[in-house]
Design a protein around this motif. Structure first.
Motif, PDB file in Angstrom:
ATOM      1  N   LEU A 140     -11.720  -3.074  -6.941  1.00 52.91           N
ATOM      2  CA  LEU A 140     -12.718  -2.355  -7.732  1.00 52.91           C
ATOM      3  C   LEU A 140     -14.108  -2.506  -7.123  1.00 52.91           C
ATOM      4  CD1 LEU A 140     -11.467  -3.229 -11.324  1.00 52.91           C
ATOM      5  CD2 LEU A 140     -11.572  -0.933 -10.335  1.00 52.91           C
ATOM      6  N   VAL A 141     -14.444  -3.722  -6.705  1.00 47.46           N
ATOM      7  CA  VAL A 141     -15.743  -3.967  -6.073  1.00 47.46           C
ATOM      8  C   VAL A 141     -15.853  -3.171  -4.771  1.00 47.46           C
ATOM      9  CG1 VAL A 141     -17.183  -5.712  -4.942  1.00 47.46           C
ATOM     10  CG2 VAL A 141     -16.045  -6.244  -7.103  1.00 47.46           C
ATOM     11  N   LYS A 142     -14.776  -3.174  -3.988  1.00 44.11           N
ATOM     12  CA  LYS A 142     -14.773  -2.466  -2.712  1.00 44.11           C
ATOM     13  C   LYS A 142     -14.970  -0.964  -2.901  1.00 44.11           C
ATOM     14  CE  LYS A 142     -14.045  -2.133   1.777  1.00 44.11           C
ATOM     15  NZ  LYS A 142     -15.032  -2.668   2.747  1.00 44.11           N
ATOM     16  N   SER A 143     -14.464  -0.423  -4.013  1.00 49.58           N
ATOM     17  CA  SER A 143     -14.512   1.030  -4.241  1.00 49.58           C
ATOM     18  C   SER A 143     -15.771   1.487  -4.969  1.00 49.58           C
ATOM     19  CB  SER A 143     -13.287   1.479  -5.054  1.00 49.58           C
ATOM     20  OG  SER A 143     -13.375   1.010  -6.399  1.00 49.58           O
ATOM     21  N   ALA A 144     -16.644   0.545  -5.334  1.00 46.74           N
ATOM     22  CA  ALA A 144     -17.805   0.896  -6.162  1.00 46.74           C
ATOM     23  C   ALA A 144     -18.718   1.912  -5.486  1.00 46.74           C
ATOM     24  CB  ALA A 144     -18.602  -0.369  -6.516  1.00 46.74           C
ATOM     25  N   SER A 145     -18.913   1.781  -4.177  1.00 45.58           N
ATOM     26  CA  SER A 145     -19.853   2.661  -3.473  1.00 45.58           C
ATOM     27  C   SER A 145     -19.206   3.937  -2.953  1.00 45.58           C
ATOM     28  CB  SER A 145     -20.497   1.912  -2.300  1.00 45.58           C
ATOM     29  OG  SER A 145     -19.514   1.522  -1.358  1.00 45.58           O
ATOM     30  N   THR A 146     -17.895   4.100  -3.173  1.00 41.93           N
ATOM     31  CA  THR A 146     -17.191   5.291  -2.669  1.00 41.93           C
ATOM     32  C   THR A 146     -16.529   6.071  -3.800  1.00 41.93           C
ATOM     33  OG1 THR A 146     -15.265   3.897  -2.177  1.00 41.93           O
ATOM     34  CG2 THR A 146     -16.775   4.350  -0.358  1.00 41.93           C
ATOM     35  N   ASP A 147     -17.145   6.002  -4.983  1.00 42.32           N
ATOM     36  CA  ASP A 147     -16.651   6.762  -6.138  1.00 42.32           C
ATOM     37  C   ASP A 147     -15.193   6.477  -6.458  1.00 42.32           C
ATOM     38  OD1 ASP A 147     -19.121   8.115  -6.603  1.00 42.32           O
ATOM     39  OD2 ASP A 147     -18.670   9.427  -4.920  1.00 42.32           O
ATOM     40  N   GLY A 148     -14.804   5.205  -6.349  1.00 42.82           N
ATOM     41  CA  GLY A 148     -13.449   4.811  -6.729  1.00 42.82           C
ATOM     42  C   GLY A 148     -12.398   4.973  -5.651  1.00 42.82           C
ATOM     43  N   TYR A 158       2.564  -2.044  -8.836  1.00 38.62           N
ATOM     44  CA  TYR A 158       2.331  -2.143 -10.284  1.00 38.62           C
ATOM     45  C   TYR A 158       1.297  -1.109 -10.732  1.00 38.62           C
ATOM     46  CZ  TYR A 158       0.599  -3.928 -14.741  1.00 38.62           C
ATOM     47  OH  TYR A 158       0.199  -4.033 -16.054  1.00 38.62           O
ATOM     48  N   LEU A 159       0.181  -1.027  -9.994  1.00 38.68           N
ATOM     49  CA  LEU A 159      -0.888  -0.094 -10.362  1.00 38.68           C
ATOM     50  C   LEU A 159      -0.401   1.350 -10.327  1.00 38.68           C
ATOM     51  CD1 LEU A 159      -3.920  -1.668  -8.426  1.00 38.68           C
ATOM     52  CD2 LEU A 159      -3.384  -1.890 -10.866  1.00 38.68           C
ATOM     53  N   GLU A 160       0.446   1.652  -9.350  1.00 31.14           N
ATOM     54  CA  GLU A 160       0.959   3.020  -9.250  1.00 31.14           C
ATOM     55  C   GLU A 160       1.937   3.314 -10.389  1.00 31.14           C
ATOM     56  OE1 GLU A 160       1.974   6.212  -5.844  1.00 31.14           O
ATOM     57  OE2 GLU A 160       2.058   4.080  -5.314  1.00 31.14           O
ATOM     58  N   ALA A 161       2.756   2.331 -10.735  1.00 28.84           N
ATOM     59  CA  ALA A 161       3.714   2.520 -11.822  1.00 28.84           C
ATOM     60  C   ALA A 161       3.007   2.738 -13.147  1.00 28.84           C
ATOM     61  CB  ALA A 161       4.642   1.300 -11.913  1.00 28.84           C
ATOM     62  N   LYS A 162       1.863   2.097 -13.328  1.00 27.49           N
ATOM     63  CA  LYS A 162       1.092   2.224 -14.570  1.00 27.49           C
ATOM     64  C   LYS A 162       0.044   3.337 -14.489  1.00 27.49           C
ATOM     65  CE  LYS A 162       3.303  -1.200 -16.377  1.00 27.49           C
ATOM     66  NZ  LYS A 162       4.324  -0.930 -17.420  1.00 27.49           N
ATOM     67  N   LYS A 163       0.058   4.089 -13.392  1.00 24.49           N
ATOM     68  CA  LYS A 163      -0.870   5.208 -13.185  1.00 24.49           C
ATOM     69  C   LYS A 163      -2.334   4.759 -13.207  1.00 24.49           C
ATOM     70  CE  LYS A 163       2.355   8.579 -15.194  1.00 24.49           C
ATOM     71  NZ  LYS A 163       3.000   8.768 -13.900  1.00 24.49           N
ATOM     72  N   LEU A 164      -2.575   3.560 -12.685  1.00 24.89           N
ATOM     73  CA  LEU A 164      -3.940   3.047 -12.564  1.00 24.89           C
ATOM     74  C   LEU A 164      -4.542   3.386 -11.206  1.00 24.89           C
ATOM     75  CD1 LEU A 164      -3.511  -0.438 -14.274  1.00 24.89           C
ATOM     76  CD2 LEU A 164      -4.476   1.660 -15.249  1.00 24.89           C
ATOM     77  N   ILE A 165      -3.711   3.917 -10.306  1.00 20.83           N
ATOM     78  CA  ILE A 165      -4.187   4.452  -9.030  1.00 20.83           C
ATOM     79  C   ILE A 165      -3.507   5.789  -8.787  1.00 20.83           C
ATOM     80  CG2 ILE A 165      -4.701   2.219  -7.966  1.00 20.83           C
ATOM     81  CD1 ILE A 165      -2.059   2.436  -6.435  1.00 20.83           C
ATOM     82  N   THR A 166      -4.185   6.653  -8.033  1.00 24.15           N
ATOM     83  CA  THR A 166      -3.608   7.934  -7.622  1.00 24.15           C
ATOM     84  C   THR A 166      -3.907   8.146  -6.148  1.00 24.15           C
ATOM     85  OG1 THR A 166      -5.613   9.164  -8.243  1.00 24.15           O
ATOM     86  CG2 THR A 166      -3.906   8.927  -9.927  1.00 24.15           C
ATOM     87  N   HIS A 167      -3.343   9.191  -5.588  1.00 26.03           N
ATOM     88  CA  HIS A 167      -3.555   9.531  -4.179  1.00 26.03           C
ATOM     89  C   HIS A 167      -4.016  10.991  -4.105  1.00 26.03           C
ATOM     90  CE1 HIS A 167      -1.368   5.821  -3.175  1.00 26.03           C
ATOM     91  NE2 HIS A 167      -0.508   6.190  -4.115  1.00 26.03           N
ATOM     92  N   PRO A 168      -5.331  11.248  -4.259  1.00 30.34           N
ATOM     93  CA  PRO A 168      -5.827  12.630  -4.346  1.00 30.34           C
ATOM     94  C   PRO A 168      -5.558  13.484  -3.113  1.00 30.34           C
ATOM     95  CG  PRO A 168      -7.483  11.041  -5.057  1.00 30.34           C
ATOM     96  CD  PRO A 168      -6.396  10.268  -4.416  1.00 30.34           C
ATOM     97  N   GLU A 169      -5.696  12.901  -1.921  1.00 32.82           N
ATOM     98  CA  GLU A 169      -5.549  13.698  -0.696  1.00 32.82           C
ATOM     99  C   GLU A 169      -4.423  13.127   0.168  1.00 32.82           C
ATOM    100  OE1 GLU A 169      -7.122  16.498  -0.031  1.00 32.82           O
ATOM    101  OE2 GLU A 169      -8.243  16.423  -1.895  1.00 32.82           O
ATOM    102  N   GLU A 188      -1.984   7.636   1.815  1.00 33.22           N
ATOM    103  CA  GLU A 188      -2.437   6.262   1.988  1.00 33.22           C
ATOM    104  C   GLU A 188      -3.796   6.004   1.345  1.00 33.22           C
ATOM    105  OE1 GLU A 188      -0.668   3.940   2.941  1.00 33.22           O
ATOM    106  OE2 GLU A 188       0.984   4.835   4.034  1.00 33.22           O
ATOM    107  N   ASP A 189      -4.589   7.047   1.100  1.00 32.62           N
ATOM    108  CA  ASP A 189      -5.863   6.858   0.399  1.00 32.62           C
ATOM    109  C   ASP A 189      -5.585   6.573  -1.072  1.00 32.62           C
ATOM    110  OD1 ASP A 189      -7.181   7.363   2.724  1.00 32.62           O
ATOM    111  OD2 ASP A 189      -7.794   9.392   2.214  1.00 32.62           O
ATOM    112  N   VAL A 190      -6.385   5.690  -1.655  1.00 30.60           N
ATOM    113  CA  VAL A 190      -6.146   5.272  -3.040  1.00 30.60           C
ATOM    114  C   VAL A 190      -7.394   5.515  -3.883  1.00 30.60           C
ATOM    115  CG1 VAL A 190      -5.762   3.263  -4.529  1.00 30.60           C
ATOM    116  CG2 VAL A 190      -4.413   3.542  -2.445  1.00 30.60           C
ATOM    117  N   PHE A 191      -7.183   6.096  -5.067  1.00 30.97           N
ATOM    118  CA  PHE A 191      -8.268   6.261  -6.043  1.00 30.97           C
ATOM    119  C   PHE A 191      -7.986   5.358  -7.233  1.00 30.97           C
ATOM    120  CE2 PHE A 191      -9.812   8.355  -9.957  1.00 30.97           C
ATOM    121  CZ  PHE A 191     -11.173   8.269  -9.708  1.00 30.97           C
ATOM    122  N   ALA A 224     -14.644   4.456 -12.259  1.00 31.26           N
ATOM    123  CA  ALA A 224     -15.785   5.207 -12.804  1.00 31.26           C
ATOM    124  C   ALA A 224     -16.372   4.542 -14.044  1.00 31.26           C
ATOM    125  CB  ALA A 224     -15.353   6.634 -13.131  1.00 31.26           C
ATOM    126  N   ASP A 225     -15.506   3.980 -14.903  1.00 32.68           N
ATOM    127  CA  ASP A 225     -15.977   3.357 -16.139  1.00 32.68           C
ATOM    128  C   ASP A 225     -16.595   1.986 -15.897  1.00 32.68           C
ATOM    129  OD1 ASP A 225     -15.160   5.498 -17.662  1.00 32.68           O
ATOM    130  OD2 ASP A 225     -13.177   4.654 -18.048  1.00 32.68           O
TER     131      ASP A 225
END
Length: 290
Positions: free
Chosen positions: A41-49, A81-92, A95-98, A103-104
């Motif tokens: 989460l910290v790593k993704s803060a500056s890249t919009d998640g 685990y995060l993918e199974a719970k839909k806490l991450i997605t792959h928009p493009e 291997e890229d992770v959102f 955002a919250d």
């Protein structure tokens, strides 16, 4: 000079009471997984998640383990685990992770706003303590000195803000190139906006060639992502690898494409061919260390 923007993660009071987090912590190794999740989460803060796959590892799990200095199997288990719970997605790219929660939990502030906020906090603190302390002569003299210092800081802050505004409004060839490129790709923002200031800061403050910014705009447009946040994500990704020139940018892209091609070629090998290739690579590594 454009304001630099700072980012942070702000945890909600009930973060650890969230059912997904409680379930994660109850897993074997769950506390470790939770820490890794916070690091992501910290790593993704500056890249919009977004967490962008750079090609350094065989996959995003291996790459994150290198970046975060964590065990690769722990990272792999957490991602599953995060993918199974839909806490991450792959928009493009797969291997890229959102990170959905980013955002919250993300906060941001420009340096000028930070200076002004801290100054106002000092003013409030001084105002709250003045009445109770002013009856002591020594403290009263100290208070007066503090008031003078605060006034000087206020004047200095105003001067810095005025200087920043003047410098931000100066039209340079680089700003003209950037604005034209944005407009040509259907992104219309004011040259006096914070969004534009944050983009040009990659060039003016971080030392990136303006051609790198223009290239990022082209890449975003080709991907159908005509948004400033997506461009910021690309540039932050390159900046994290200290890529400042167009030559470095293109070399990095070529290395990534070569790595993807090699991974595809390896997946097409027969078991015998894969074993032979692995043995050859191991012998090369042994020879290099001997």
């Amino acid at each position: 000079m454009a304001n630099k923007k700072f980012f942070w993660i702000k945890l909600k009071q009930d973060f650890f009471n969230d059912p997904y987090i409680k379930l994660l912590r109850r897993m074997a190794g769950g506390d470790t997984y939770t820490i890794i999740y916070l690091e992501m989460l910290v790593k993704s803060a500056s890249t919009d998640g977004m967490l962008y796959f750079q090609g350094a590892g065989q996959d995003i799990a291996e790459e994150l383990s290198l970046i975060l200095d964590e065990n690769v199997e722990d990272v792999r288990a957490l991602l599953a685990y995060l993918e199974a719970k839909k806490l991450i997605t792959h928009p493009e790219i797969k291997e890229d992770v959102f990170l959905v929660a980013s955002a919250d939990l993300t906060g941001s502030e420009t340096d000028s706003a930070m200076r002004m906020r801290k100054f106002r906090e000092r003013q409030t603190l001084h105002g709250n303590s003045k009445t109770s302390l002013s009856y002591v002569d020594v403290t009263d003299r100290y208070d007066k000195k503090e008031i003078e210092i605060d006034k000087e800081l206020d004047i200095e802050t105003d001067r810095e803000q005025e200087t920043d505004n003047k410098q931000s409004s100066v039209v340079t060839p680089a700003k003209t190139q950037l604005l034209n490129s944005l407009q040509d790709n259907g992104i219309f923002i004011s040259p006096n906006s914070v969004a534009f200031d944050n983009l040009i800061a990659f060039h003016e403050q971080d030392g990136m060639e303006i051609e790198v910014l223009l290239k990022a705009i082209e890449v975003a447009s080709a991907a159908g992502k005509n948004s400033v946040s997506y461009i910021n994500g690309i540039l932050n990704n390159k900046l994290s690898k200290n890529i400042l020139t167009l030559e470095q940018y293109e070399k990095d892209e070529k290395n990534w494409q070569d790595n993807q091609s090699n991974r595809q070629a390896e997946s097409d090998l027969t078991p015998e061919q894969a074993k032979w290739l692995a043995d050859r690579q191991r012998k090369r590594e042994q020879h290099a260390t001997s």
